[in-house]
Write a protein that holds these residues in place. Sequence first.
Motif, PDB file in Angstrom:
ATOM      1  N   GLU A 253      51.594  74.007  29.545  1.00 22.29           N
ATOM      2  CA  GLU A 253      50.147  73.858  29.418  1.00 22.29           C
ATOM      3  C   GLU A 253      49.801  73.179  28.088  1.00 22.29           C
ATOM      4  OE1 GLU A 253      48.432  77.440  32.167  1.00 22.29           O
ATOM      5  OE2 GLU A 253      48.485  77.793  30.006  1.00 22.29           O
ATOM      6  N   GLY A 254      48.530  72.860  27.923  1.00 21.67           N
ATOM      7  CA  GLY A 254      48.062  72.276  26.674  1.00 21.67           C
ATOM      8  C   GLY A 254      46.571  72.506  26.506  1.00 21.67           C
ATOM      9  N   LEU A 255      46.150  72.791  25.270  1.00 23.34           N
ATOM     10  CA  LEU A 255      44.728  72.964  24.946  1.00 23.34           C
ATOM     11  C   LEU A 255      44.465  72.219  23.652  1.00 23.34           C
ATOM     12  CD1 LEU A 255      41.938  74.183  25.428  1.00 23.34           C
ATOM     13  CD2 LEU A 255      42.715  76.265  24.275  1.00 23.34           C
ATOM     14  N   ASN A 256      43.636  71.185  23.731  1.00 25.15           N
ATOM     15  CA  ASN A 256      43.446  70.315  22.574  1.00 25.15           C
ATOM     16  C   ASN A 256      42.001  69.848  22.444  1.00 25.15           C
ATOM     17  OD1 ASN A 256      46.341  69.559  21.523  1.00 25.15           O
ATOM     18  ND2 ASN A 256      46.454  69.498  23.753  1.00 25.15           N
ATOM     19  N   ALA A 257      41.576  69.670  21.192  1.00 24.93           N
ATOM     20  CA  ALA A 257      40.317  68.984  20.940  1.00 24.93           C
ATOM     21  C   ALA A 257      40.520  67.501  21.207  1.00 24.93           C
ATOM     22  CB  ALA A 257      39.876  69.198  19.494  1.00 24.93           C
TER      23      ALA A 257
ATOM     24  N   ALA B 220      38.801  78.715  33.523  1.00 24.39           N
ATOM     25  CA  ALA B 220      37.536  78.806  32.800  1.00 24.39           C
ATOM     26  C   ALA B 220      37.430  80.144  32.070  1.00 24.39           C
ATOM     27  CB  ALA B 220      36.367  78.638  33.771  1.00 24.39           C
ATOM     28  N   GLY B 221      37.881  81.220  32.712  1.00 22.09           N
ATOM     29  CA  GLY B 221      37.872  82.523  32.053  1.00 22.09           C
ATOM     30  C   GLY B 221      38.762  82.545  30.835  1.00 22.09           C
ATOM     31  N   HIS B 222      39.900  81.860  30.911  1.00 22.89           N
ATOM     32  CA  HIS B 222      40.800  81.807  29.757  1.00 22.89           C
ATOM     33  C   HIS B 222      40.129  81.087  28.590  1.00 22.89           C
ATOM     34  CE1 HIS B 222      44.467  81.584  27.456  1.00 22.89           C
ATOM     35  NE2 HIS B 222      44.367  80.269  27.392  1.00 22.89           N
ATOM     36  N   LEU B 223      39.447  79.975  28.863  1.00 17.60           N
ATOM     37  CA  LEU B 223      38.767  79.257  27.785  1.00 17.60           C
ATOM     38  C   LEU B 223      37.672  80.109  27.159  1.00 17.60           C
ATOM     39  CD1 LEU B 223      38.396  75.523  28.907  1.00 17.60           C
ATOM     40  CD2 LEU B 223      40.139  76.601  27.499  1.00 17.60           C
ATOM     41  N   ARG B 224      36.956  80.854  27.973  1.00 18.26           N
ATOM     42  CA  ARG B 224      35.898  81.706  27.415  1.00 18.26           C
ATOM     43  C   ARG B 224      36.483  82.801  26.536  1.00 18.26           C
ATOM     44  NH1 ARG B 224      33.663  80.695  32.792  1.00 18.26           N
ATOM     45  NH2 ARG B 224      31.884  79.271  32.526  1.00 18.26           N
ATOM     46  N   THR B 225      37.683  83.250  26.868  1.00 17.29           N
ATOM     47  CA  THR B 225      38.353  84.244  26.020  1.00 17.29           C
ATOM     48  C   THR B 225      38.796  83.618  24.704  1.00 17.29           C
ATOM     49  OG1 THR B 225      39.115  85.494  27.934  1.00 17.29           O
ATOM     50  CG2 THR B 225      40.322  85.815  25.871  1.00 17.29           C
TER      51      THR B 225
ATOM     52  N   ASN C 271      40.152  69.710  26.024  1.00 22.72           N
ATOM     53  CA  ASN C 271      40.786  69.468  27.313  1.00 22.72           C
ATOM     54  C   ASN C 271      41.890  70.501  27.504  1.00 22.72           C
ATOM     55  OD1 ASN C 271      43.097  67.116  28.723  1.00 22.72           O
ATOM     56  ND2 ASN C 271      41.451  68.157  29.804  1.00 22.72           N
ATOM     57  N   TYR C 272      41.831  71.197  28.625  1.00 26.33           N
ATOM     58  CA  TYR C 272      42.803  72.237  28.943  1.00 26.33           C
ATOM     59  C   TYR C 272      43.604  71.806  30.151  1.00 26.33           C
ATOM     60  CZ  TYR C 272      44.542  76.925  30.263  1.00 26.33           C
ATOM     61  OH  TYR C 272      45.333  78.004  30.593  1.00 26.33           O
TER      62      TYR C 272
END
Length: 358
Positions: A223-227, A261-266, A248-249
């Motif tokens: 996975e990846g989560l980046n500005a 979406a729930g993970h991003l809100r956490t 971007n996730y």
Amino acid sequence: MPQLDLTATSADLTRAVCDIPSVSDDETLLADAIEKAVRASAHLEVLRDGDVIVARTNGGKPQRVVIAGHIDTVPINGNVPTRNIEIDGEPYIWGRGTVDMKSGLAVQLKLAAELSDPRVDITWMWYDHEEVDAARNGLNRLSQSRPDLFAGDFAILGEPSNGAVEGGCNGTMRAVVRTHGVRAHSARAWVGENAIHGAAPVLARLAEYRPREVEVEGLVYREGLNAVRITGGVAGNVIPDLCEVEVNYRFAPNRSVEQAAGHLRTVFEGFEIEITDAAAGARPGLDAPLAQEFLAAVNAVAQPKYGWTDVARFSALGIPAVNYGPGDPLLAHHDEERVPIAQIEAVEKGLRAWLSPS
């Protein structure tokens, strides 16, 4: 109108389809050429929907495979017409679209014309607007207006995969995380509250984030989560009252869009967050009998697909799908886009071996 000779080698056909510019919104000329070329094959039923061309065999076989590829490219930047080059003695075709994904398209067109009695019935799909927003994607449009055309037991998307087989794909999601402040004159900053400074914890969370590696049906997806963008500011002498960080996730296919979406809100708890775009991933589906036969025929060990591709559209319809095409994904959209001729030939050989009657 440009002509396509489907008796040419797959390498020469790659150059031919690349040299017909087809940047998104300008695919009609190539779609016309493809339609005319495949209509010359009596064994194919050909349908057209906008700039989507569908060609299918109807041999009454017990199984059907859907093989698809997009015909558009990102904008040209001095890299058309194509040319043959050599790197360390290895022949390549250089130019826009050679990787993403007209070399795969060329292989598909050649096989569509030549395989008049394949071992399974085949639905070939060549579609427009893949490189732009999903609402304009020709495959997406066709799946809604003519879902019957997607009937099949297995699907292959010719996206570049270095000639390897990549199963499924990660999902993708974009979101905007906002911080708010109070405007003031920068000479009296203490009167206001700086929204850009307030975004520092958002960036810190992103910098500290450790992406998961998730095994799904035997393949490990990273996975990846980046500005990807940050905006804010009013003027050179004003304390800003708003800052937006776009993220971007890329999430493994064992998560739904809702779970992502729930993970991003956490992750961004305490901040305003808006989900702006999302597309579910696709499980590999490699346990399907046809998938196993395909892997054996092309002598491949499946790998995960980290990026999002249209295999997800087939997966959503319950059709297991893989990515299989020539070209290095790292060179897709690159100004030095180029594909080894050996990979084009290997993908053609693999597909031909699998689809030909035994």
